[in-house]
Design a protein around this motif. Structure first.
Motif, PDB file in Angstrom:
ATOM      1  N   THR A  29       0.865  -1.178   0.000  1.00 19.56           N
ATOM      2  CA  THR A  29       0.000   0.000   0.000  1.00 19.56           C
ATOM      3  C   THR A  29       0.897   1.222   0.000  1.00 19.56           C
ATOM      4  OG1 THR A  29      -1.673  -1.190   1.263  1.00 19.56           O
ATOM      5  CG2 THR A  29      -1.866   1.198   1.176  1.00 19.56           C
ATOM      6  N   ARG A  30       0.914   1.936  -1.074  1.00 20.46           N
ATOM      7  CA  ARG A  30       1.813   3.071  -1.213  1.00 20.46           C
ATOM      8  C   ARG A  30       1.226   4.284  -0.511  1.00 20.46           C
ATOM      9  NH1 ARG A  30       5.967  -0.041  -2.753  1.00 20.46           N
ATOM     10  NH2 ARG A  30       5.499  -1.221  -4.636  1.00 20.46           N
ATOM     11  N   LEU A  31       1.791   4.616   0.658  1.00 21.25           N
ATOM     12  CA  LEU A  31       1.308   5.790   1.370  1.00 21.25           C
ATOM     13  C   LEU A  31       1.598   7.067   0.592  1.00 21.25           C
ATOM     14  CD1 LEU A  31       2.355   4.958   5.048  1.00 21.25           C
ATOM     15  CD2 LEU A  31       0.119   4.706   4.003  1.00 21.25           C
ATOM     16  N   ALA A  32       2.691   7.053  -0.183  1.00 24.41           N
ATOM     17  CA  ALA A  32       3.071   8.261  -0.913  1.00 24.41           C
ATOM     18  C   ALA A  32       2.024   8.656  -1.946  1.00 24.41           C
ATOM     19  CB  ALA A  32       4.427   8.057  -1.593  1.00 24.41           C
ATOM     20  N   ARG A  33       1.183   7.704  -2.376  1.00 24.71           N
ATOM     21  CA  ARG A  33       0.143   8.047  -3.343  1.00 24.71           C
ATOM     22  C   ARG A  33      -0.926   8.944  -2.741  1.00 24.71           C
ATOM     23  NH1 ARG A  33      -0.766   1.979  -5.927  1.00 24.71           N
ATOM     24  NH2 ARG A  33       1.266   1.817  -6.959  1.00 24.71           N
ATOM     25  N   HIS A  34      -0.996   8.974  -1.415  1.00 25.07           N
ATOM     26  CA  HIS A  34      -2.023   9.765  -0.735  1.00 25.07           C
ATOM     27  C   HIS A  34      -1.428  10.983  -0.032  1.00 25.07           C
ATOM     28  CE1 HIS A  34      -4.743   6.395  -1.460  1.00 25.07           C
ATOM     29  NE2 HIS A  34      -3.821   5.595  -0.957  1.00 25.07           N
ATOM     30  N   ASN A  71      -1.652  22.464   9.254  1.00 24.81           N
ATOM     31  CA  ASN A  71      -2.596  21.439   8.820  1.00 24.81           C
ATOM     32  C   ASN A  71      -3.101  20.672  10.045  1.00 24.81           C
ATOM     33  OD1 ASN A  71      -4.082  19.479   7.557  1.00 24.81           O
ATOM     34  ND2 ASN A  71      -2.421  18.717   6.270  1.00 24.81           N
ATOM     35  N   PHE A  72      -4.343  20.929  10.440  1.00 23.75           N
ATOM     36  CA  PHE A  72      -4.894  20.280  11.631  1.00 23.75           C
ATOM     37  C   PHE A  72      -5.058  18.777  11.432  1.00 23.75           C
ATOM     38  CE2 PHE A  72      -6.238  24.701  11.934  1.00 23.75           C
ATOM     39  CZ  PHE A  72      -5.952  24.997  13.259  1.00 23.75           C
ATOM     40  N   GLU A  73      -5.150  18.328  10.173  1.00 23.99           N
ATOM     41  CA  GLU A  73      -5.331  16.902   9.916  1.00 23.99           C
ATOM     42  C   GLU A  73      -4.087  16.093  10.267  1.00 23.99           C
ATOM     43  OE1 GLU A  73      -8.102  15.542   9.095  1.00 23.99           O
ATOM     44  OE2 GLU A  73      -9.212  17.411   8.814  1.00 23.99           O
ATOM     45  N   ASN A  74      -2.952  16.759  10.450  1.00 20.93           N
ATOM     46  CA  ASN A  74      -1.729  16.046  10.806  1.00 20.93           C
ATOM     47  C   ASN A  74      -1.705  15.602  12.262  1.00 20.93           C
ATOM     48  OD1 ASN A  74      -0.538  16.242   8.255  1.00 20.93           O
ATOM     49  ND2 ASN A  74       0.333  18.258   8.694  1.00 20.93           N
ATOM     50  N   PHE A  75      -2.630  16.110  13.073  1.00 19.11           N
ATOM     51  CA  PHE A  75      -2.577  15.866  14.511  1.00 19.11           C
ATOM     52  C   PHE A  75      -3.929  15.370  15.006  1.00 19.11           C
ATOM     53  CE2 PHE A  75       0.220  19.309  13.253  1.00 19.11           C
ATOM     54  CZ  PHE A  75       1.444  18.881  13.738  1.00 19.11           C
ATOM     55  N   SER A  76      -3.886  14.613  16.084  1.00 15.35           N
ATOM     56  CA  SER A  76      -5.107  14.070  16.671  1.00 15.35           C
ATOM     57  C   SER A  76      -5.856  15.159  17.426  1.00 15.35           C
ATOM     58  CB  SER A  76      -4.771  12.916  17.618  1.00 15.35           C
ATOM     59  OG  SER A  76      -4.107  11.875  16.935  1.00 15.35           O
ATOM     60  N   PRO A  77      -7.165  15.011  17.563  1.00 15.33           N
ATOM     61  CA  PRO A  77      -7.910  16.014  18.350  1.00 15.33           C
ATOM     62  C   PRO A  77      -7.471  16.046  19.807  1.00 15.33           C
ATOM     63  CG  PRO A  77      -9.388  14.702  16.977  1.00 15.33           C
ATOM     64  CD  PRO A  77      -8.048  14.043  16.918  1.00 15.33           C
ATOM     65  N   GLN A  78      -7.106  14.882  20.367  1.00 15.52           N
ATOM     66  CA  GLN A  78      -6.669  14.803  21.754  1.00 15.52           C
ATOM     67  C   GLN A  78      -5.342  14.057  21.830  1.00 15.52           C
ATOM     68  OE1 GLN A  78      -9.805  12.964  23.988  1.00 15.52           O
ATOM     69  NE2 GLN A  78     -11.075  14.818  24.027  1.00 15.52           N
ATOM     70  N   CYS A 137       5.167   8.610  21.347  1.00 13.76           N
ATOM     71  CA  CYS A 137       3.929   8.882  20.615  1.00 13.76           C
ATOM     72  C   CYS A 137       3.886   7.973  19.388  1.00 13.76           C
ATOM     73  CB  CYS A 137       3.814  10.351  20.213  1.00 13.76           C
ATOM     74  SG  CYS A 137       5.126  10.948  19.133  1.00 13.76           S
ATOM     75  N   SER A 138       2.725   7.849  18.806  1.00 12.40           N
ATOM     76  CA  SER A 138       2.532   6.892  17.718  1.00 12.40           C
ATOM     77  C   SER A 138       1.939   7.587  16.503  1.00 12.40           C
ATOM     78  CB  SER A 138       1.623   5.740  18.167  1.00 12.40           C
ATOM     79  OG  SER A 138       0.369   6.243  18.592  1.00 12.40           O
ATOM     80  N   LEU A 139       1.949   6.857  15.403  1.00 17.45           N
ATOM     81  CA  LEU A 139       1.383   7.319  14.141  1.00 17.45           C
ATOM     82  C   LEU A 139       0.218   6.417  13.768  1.00 17.45           C
ATOM     83  CD1 LEU A 139       4.707   7.899  12.178  1.00 17.45           C
ATOM     84  CD2 LEU A 139       3.224   9.674  13.099  1.00 17.45           C
ATOM     85  N   VAL A 140      -0.895   7.012  13.426  1.00 19.65           N
ATOM     86  CA  VAL A 140      -2.079   6.262  13.027  1.00 19.65           C
ATOM     87  C   VAL A 140      -2.470   6.692  11.622  1.00 19.65           C
ATOM     88  CG1 VAL A 140      -2.896   5.962  15.382  1.00 19.65           C
ATOM     89  CG2 VAL A 140      -3.612   7.967  14.092  1.00 19.65           C
ATOM     90  N   LYS A 141      -3.198   5.814  10.947  1.00 21.14           N
ATOM     91  CA  LYS A 141      -3.665   6.109   9.600  1.00 21.14           C
ATOM     92  C   LYS A 141      -5.148   6.461   9.671  1.00 21.14           C
ATOM     93  CE  LYS A 141      -2.354   3.315   6.393  1.00 21.14           C
ATOM     94  NZ  LYS A 141      -2.296   2.117   5.512  1.00 21.14           N
ATOM     95  N   PRO A 142      -5.492   7.734   9.556  1.00 18.93           N
ATOM     96  CA  PRO A 142      -6.907   8.116   9.646  1.00 18.93           C
ATOM     97  C   PRO A 142      -7.677   7.668   8.411  1.00 18.93           C
ATOM     98  CG  PRO A 142      -5.586  10.013   9.065  1.00 18.93           C
ATOM     99  CD  PRO A 142      -4.618   8.886   9.326  1.00 18.93           C
ATOM    100  N   SER A 143      -8.984   7.594   8.571  1.00 18.27           N
ATOM    101  CA  SER A 143      -9.825   7.180   7.444  1.00 18.27           C
ATOM    102  C   SER A 143      -9.882   8.257   6.369  1.00 18.27           C
ATOM    103  CB  SER A 143     -11.239   6.860   7.943  1.00 18.27           C
ATOM    104  OG  SER A 143     -11.797   7.991   8.620  1.00 18.27           O
ATOM    105  N   ALA A 144      -9.891   9.512   6.782  1.00 15.40           N
ATOM    106  CA  ALA A 144      -9.960  10.609   5.814  1.00 15.40           C
ATOM    107  C   ALA A 144      -8.572  10.913   5.268  1.00 15.40           C
ATOM    108  CB  ALA A 144     -10.551  11.857   6.465  1.00 15.40           C
ATOM    109  N   ILE A 145      -8.529  11.331   4.014  1.00 14.41           N
ATOM    110  CA  ILE A 145      -7.274  11.721   3.377  1.00 14.41           C
ATOM    111  C   ILE A 145      -7.099  13.218   3.570  1.00 14.41           C
ATOM    112  CG2 ILE A 145      -5.998  11.839   1.214  1.00 14.41           C
ATOM    113  CD1 ILE A 145      -7.481   9.403   0.266  1.00 14.41           C
ATOM    114  N   GLY A 146      -6.191  13.600   4.439  1.00 15.95           N
ATOM    115  CA  GLY A 146      -5.966  15.002   4.736  1.00 15.95           C
ATOM    116  C   GLY A 146      -4.583  15.291   5.251  1.00 15.95           C
ATOM    117  N   PRO A 147      -3.972  14.350   6.022  1.00 15.68           N
ATOM    118  CA  PRO A 147      -2.606  14.601   6.495  1.00 15.68           C
ATOM    119  C   PRO A 147      -1.625  14.699   5.335  1.00 15.68           C
ATOM    120  CG  PRO A 147      -3.644  12.851   7.772  1.00 15.68           C
ATOM    121  CD  PRO A 147      -4.546  13.137   6.622  1.00 15.68           C
ATOM    122  N   ASN A 148      -0.583  15.466   5.548  1.00 12.64           N
ATOM    123  CA  ASN A 148       0.402  15.665   4.485  1.00 12.64           C
ATOM    124  C   ASN A 148       1.112  14.376   4.108  1.00 12.64           C
ATOM    125  OD1 ASN A 148       0.786  18.683   6.113  1.00 12.64           O
ATOM    126  ND2 ASN A 148       0.306  18.641   3.947  1.00 12.64           N
TER     127      ASN A 148
END
Length: 554
Positions: A29-34, A71-78, A137-148
């Motif tokens: 799964t190529r993350l770079a495509r998103h 970009n707020f999508e790069n970070f979790s709400p909490q 801290c960890s990295l998660v893959k959100p359902s929405a496409i918005g993080p850089n």
């Protein structure tokens, strides 16, 4: 989100309990495509990273960094992170820390910072015991496409900004905080004062709480090192392991920011090993060790990163040996050619995996080399009583470097064996093709001999056949015992000769047309080559004339 403080307890990692790795390759799964392009806006000179002393304009792009933080999508709400502290000789882990918990942690850390007096004031004793702060801290893959970079940090934007400003984290680490793969070198930065000492003009002013008197001559010695460890299995582990470290020399405080994928089993192993090394246990009488060397956790994580290579190497070695057995079996007794196609495909996969591991091994060696260079910067800080600890970390880093080199040599050996097997397969195929060609040549020779016999028989009987056919026509009459020739025999010659002439003419015209087209193609190609040579010669002559004129003008 509530925080829960516990002492570290040894845990069995999921990686140790899981089944051995198989040869099944998951679909990539190529993350770079998103990826989403970072938006550049007007630079805010009063915000991070422009207001930090770790900012180096020649290599740090402030607009790029601020665009990531916008970009707020790069970070979790909490915020959700774990914090390990080694304070006053005791280690402790706080799990599931939210934003308020991080603020409390920073407030308590600020209170423990001793006031460095102004010139002429009575000095205050600096801490004798080192402190270490580690934030996981960890990295998660959100359902929405918005993080850089398609991944989202478990830290909130507010918490991230506080950590960046409080610990003066290098702007170069900001993309790593969000999981951007690093294809560059590890970062090792420091600022030297006029006396040649490592220094960072430090004013501890996070959250407007000044802990240092406003003396412009006051300096805080400072060392930072950050890197991104190689991913040995890119198809399964797409979240890189990024580690940032800074060491505040006067107060002996080390800070780490460790970024991994969500539910990474290696993170649990690191926490377990920290417990085993630095958490005092009265029941088992575990001797409390010192935490003086700031590169201890870097060395620990590098060791765990290198351990990730073991199962991958096992899979590669097993896969290679299986294919070598297939090649040997085929060499002893050739079978279906279809098996060679599958064998060649598997050897090609092994070659790709070996190349990827070799590149990762080179990266691991470079990370260790840079870590050794940066570790040399703090050598003068250790007294004779603590020099043994420094020497052990130095020896451990050298061991990791040589281990990475050893693994690289094994991978090169595996790749060479793969190349030998591939050449053997090609040679076997070539030999089989040559044998097949020999059989075809023998059959062709046998067919040629048969055709010669047929041609000889045809030549032998052709005159008789022609004579029999000629006299069998109605133009000749042998009845009544007399031989008579019909008066219209000339019709046969009048029809046969023109048909033969037309046939020969058509063949000649067709041959001329095909030969002419081939000759035109050859002449055109030659003409183009000659034209290019002439143009090149003209260019050289013009350049020579220009040079001669320039010489005359001088």
């Amino acid at each position: 989100m509530s925080s829960k403080s516990t002492n570290l307890q040894p845990q069995v990692s999921e990686a140790l309990c899981s089944d051995p790795p198989t040869l099944v390759r998951p679909p990539p799964t190529r993350l770079a495509r998103h990826y989403v392009a970072v938006e550049r806006a007007d630079l805010d000179f009063s915000s991070y990273p422009s207001n930090t002393e770790t900012f180096i304009p020649s290599i740090h792009d402030a607009q790029y960094c601020q665009g990531i933080l916008r970009n707020f999508e790069n970070f979790s709400p909490q915020t959700n992170c774990d914090i390990f502290q080694f304070v006053r000789g005791q280690g402790c882990l706080e799990r599931d820390i939210d934003g308020r918990g991080v603020n409390t942690f920073l407030e308590e850390a600020i209170k423990r910072i001793p006031r460095i007096p102004s010139v002429g004031a009575s000095p205050r004793a600096l801490p004798s015991e080192p402190e270490t702060h580690v934030i996981f801290c960890s990295l998660v893959k959100p359902s929405a496409i918005g993080p850089n970079f398609r991944l989202q940090s478990s830290l909130s934007l507010n918490t991230t900004k506080k950590l960046l400003e409080h610990y003066q984290i290098s702007p170069q680490f900001v993309p790593f905080l969000l999981g951007e793969p690093n294809y560059g070198a590890p970062g090792s930065f420091s600022i030297h004062d006029v006396n040649g000492h490592l220094a960072k003009s430090g004013k501890y002013t996070p959250f407007s709480r000044t802990k240092v008197d406003p003396d412009p001559n006051t300096t805080t010695t400072f060392v930072e090192f950050f890197c991104q460890h190689p991913r040995w299995n890119v198809l399964e582990v797409q979240q890189p392991w990024s580690v940032y470290m800074s060491y505040d020399i006067p107060i002996k405080r080390t800070f780490y920011l460790v970024v991994t994928g969500v539910n990474c089993p290696k993170t649990t192993l690191v926490k377990d090993r920290l417990f085993q090394s630095f958490c005092q246990n009265q029941d088992h009488h575990i001797a409390r060790r010192s935490f003086a060397d700031p590169f201890f956790i870097h060395t620990l994580i590098s060791h765990e990163s290198l351990n990730d290579l073991k199962p991958v190497m096992t899979v590669l070695r097993t896969h290679l040996y299986d294919q070598l057995d297939e090649v040997d079996a085929y060499a002893r007794k050739p079978s279906d050619r279809g098996s060679l196609e599958k064998l060649t495909t598997e050897l090609h996969k092994i070659s790709q995996d070996a190349d990827s591991l070799l590149a990762s091994a080179d990266m691991a060696i470079m990370v260790t080399d840079r870590m050794l260079e940066s570790h040399q910067l703090v050598r003068h800080l250790f007294t004779y009583a603590k020099y043994d600890e420094y020497n052990k970390i130095e020896a451990a880093l050298s061991f990791l470097r040589h281990s990475a080199q050893s693994n690289k040599r094994w991978m090169e050996s595996y790749k060479n064996r793969k190349d030998i097997a591939m050449n053997l397969v090609f040679n076997l195929v070539t030999q089989q093709d040559a044998y097949t060609n020999i059989l075809i040549a023998r059959e062709a020779k046998r067919d040629g001999s048969s055709m010669k016999i047929i041609a000889a028989l045809t030549t032998f009987f052709l005159p008789a056949t022609f004579v029999a056919t000629l006299f069998g026509m109605a133009f000749f009459d042998f009845s009544d015992g007399a031989f008579t020739v019909a008066p219209n025999t000339w019709v046969y010659a009048a029809v046969t000769m023109p048909v033969m002439a037309v046939t020969v003419l058509v063949w000649w015209v067709w041959d001329r047309i095909t030969v002419g087209s081939r000759m035109k193609g050859l002449l055109f190609a030659r003409r183009e080559s000659v034209t290019d040579d002439i143009e090149a010669l003209k260019g050289r002559m013009v350049a020579r004339v220009a040079l001669d004129k320039a010489e005359k003008m001088r």
